[in-house]
Design an enzyme around this catalytic site. Structure first.
Site, mmCIF file in Angstrom:
data_model
loop_
_atom_site.group_PDB
_atom_site.id
_atom_site.type_symbol
_atom_site.label_atom_id
_atom_site.label_comp_id
_atom_site.label_asym_id
_atom_site.label_seq_id
_atom_site.Cartn_x
_atom_site.Cartn_y
_atom_site.Cartn_z
ATOM 1 N N ASP A 31 59.614 42.097 61.072
ATOM 2 C CA ASP A 31 60.660 41.206 60.599
ATOM 3 C C ASP A 31 60.143 39.789 60.896
ATOM 4 O O ASP A 31 59.250 39.618 61.728
ATOM 5 C CB ASP A 31 61.945 41.516 61.393
ATOM 6 C CG ASP A 31 63.010 40.489 61.166
ATOM 7 O OD1 ASP A 31 63.369 40.267 60.004
ATOM 8 O OD2 ASP A 31 63.487 39.903 62.156
ATOM 9 N N ASP A 71 62.182 36.202 60.942
ATOM 10 C CA ASP A 71 63.034 35.351 61.784
ATOM 11 C C ASP A 71 63.507 36.138 63.004
ATOM 12 O O ASP A 71 64.177 37.158 62.864
ATOM 13 C CB ASP A 71 64.283 34.900 60.995
ATOM 14 C CG ASP A 71 63.940 34.088 59.757
ATOM 15 O OD1 ASP A 71 63.262 33.071 59.905
ATOM 16 O OD2 ASP A 71 64.356 34.482 58.655
HETATM 17 P P1 B16 Z 1 67.042 32.570 53.848
HETATM 18 P P2 B16 Z 1 64.699 38.077 58.729
HETATM 19 C C1 B16 Z 1 66.758 36.651 57.746
HETATM 20 O O1 B16 Z 1 65.379 36.801 58.017
HETATM 21 C C2 B16 Z 1 67.459 35.951 58.900
HETATM 22 O O2 B16 Z 1 67.574 36.841 60.000
HETATM 23 C C3 B16 Z 1 68.847 35.541 58.513
HETATM 24 O O3 B16 Z 1 69.429 34.791 59.555
HETATM 25 C C4 B16 Z 1 68.818 34.717 57.217
HETATM 26 O O4 B16 Z 1 70.121 34.403 56.796
HETATM 27 C C5 B16 Z 1 68.119 35.545 56.139
HETATM 28 O O5 B16 Z 1 66.814 35.867 56.563
HETATM 29 C C6 B16 Z 1 68.046 34.843 54.808
HETATM 30 O O6 B16 Z 1 67.204 33.719 54.949
HETATM 31 O O7 B16 Z 1 68.315 31.826 53.767
HETATM 32 O O8 B16 Z 1 65.888 31.770 54.411
HETATM 33 O O9 B16 Z 1 66.690 33.241 52.549
HETATM 34 O O10 B16 Z 1 65.240 38.138 60.108
HETATM 35 O O11 B16 Z 1 65.033 39.283 57.862
HETATM 36 O O12 B16 Z 1 63.236 37.718 58.690
HETATM 37 MG MG MG Z 2 65.240 38.912 62.164
#
Ligand code: B16
Ligand code: MG
Length: 210
Positions: A10, A12
């Site tokens: 993953d 973030d």
């Molecule tokens: P974006 P991951 C996710 O990434 C995040 O955990 C989440 O907080 C965020 O809202 C989502 O991506 C969408 O991100 O707005 O940048 O498209 O943890 O799956 O890497």
């Molecule tokens: Mg994450």
């Protein structure tokens, strides 16, 4: 599990600290909507797509808004978030990440990223990490976001490995559920609240031995 045939990360909250930037940006959105939103509520948003995250905030605040305003808030949140990560560098990598990436590369273990974020490629390029991964599956590429397993299944298919022999590293409940639903070995990283849902829990990737 025996030696993993592939590793899926993953982004973030596992590779980089950007989960906090998401929280700060969503907090600003929630404030505008007059909705109470703390790190505790943010737990439920982790790993969700941008659209599902805003839906969740509205659900938390028991609020309904016009479609146009919904779209406007999404754009605004993303602009604020993007500005906050514009200067990101490798100091934003979480403990053990860089070491693990180079060790796995040395050993020839295929690696992928499975992220809900539509900014995943921007972040990985910015940190000069893209070349470690055979494939980066992000929020632009899936029809069904986490907790659906599609993001990880696409990664496994591209690497030509079966889920049961692949490890998924996740920091979010939605991500661990996605990994388990896809039949992967799921390791929860840094978030003890989701440990019980996973096959294994690690404080950080520093603890992971290939
Ligand atoms: P974006 P991951 C996710 O990434 C995040 O955990 C989440 O907080 C965020 O809202 C989502 O991506 C969408 O991100 O707005 O940048 O498209 O943890 O799956 O890497
Ligand atoms: Mg994450």
């Amino acid at each position: 599990m025996r030696k993993a045939k592939a590793l899926i990360f993953d982004l973030d909250g596992v590779v980089v600290t950007t989960e906090h930037n998401h929280f700060v940006a969503w907090k600003r959105t929630a404030d505008r909507l007059g909705i109470n939103f703390s790190e505790r509520e943010n737990e439920a948003l982790k790993g969700l797509s941008r659209v599902d995250s805003l839906r969740k905030i509205l659900e938390i605040g028991n609020k309904q808004i016009e479609e146009n305003y919904f779209e406007e808030l999404l754009v605004e949140k993303n602009n604020f978030y993007k500005a906050s990560i514009a200067q990101l560098d490798r100091s934003a990598c979480l403990p053990g990440v860089l070491n693990l990436l180079s060790k796995a590369k040395e050993e020839g273990i295929p690696m992928a990223v499975g992220s809900s974020s539509k900014n995943a490629k921007f972040i990985l390029d910015r940190l000069n990490l893209s070349d470690y991964f055979q494939i980066i599956v992000d929020g632009n590429m899936v029809e069904h976001p986490k907790p659906h397993p599609e993001v990880f299944l696409q990664a496994a298919e591209a690497m030509k490995v079966v889920p049961s022999e692949s490890i998924v590293f996740e920091d979010a409940e939605s991500g661990i559920k996605a990994a388990k639903a896809g039949g992967f070995y799921a390791i929860a990283v840094g978030n003890p609240n989701i440990a019980a849902l996973a096959d294994e829990f690690l404080e950080s990737l520093e603890e992971f031995k290939i």
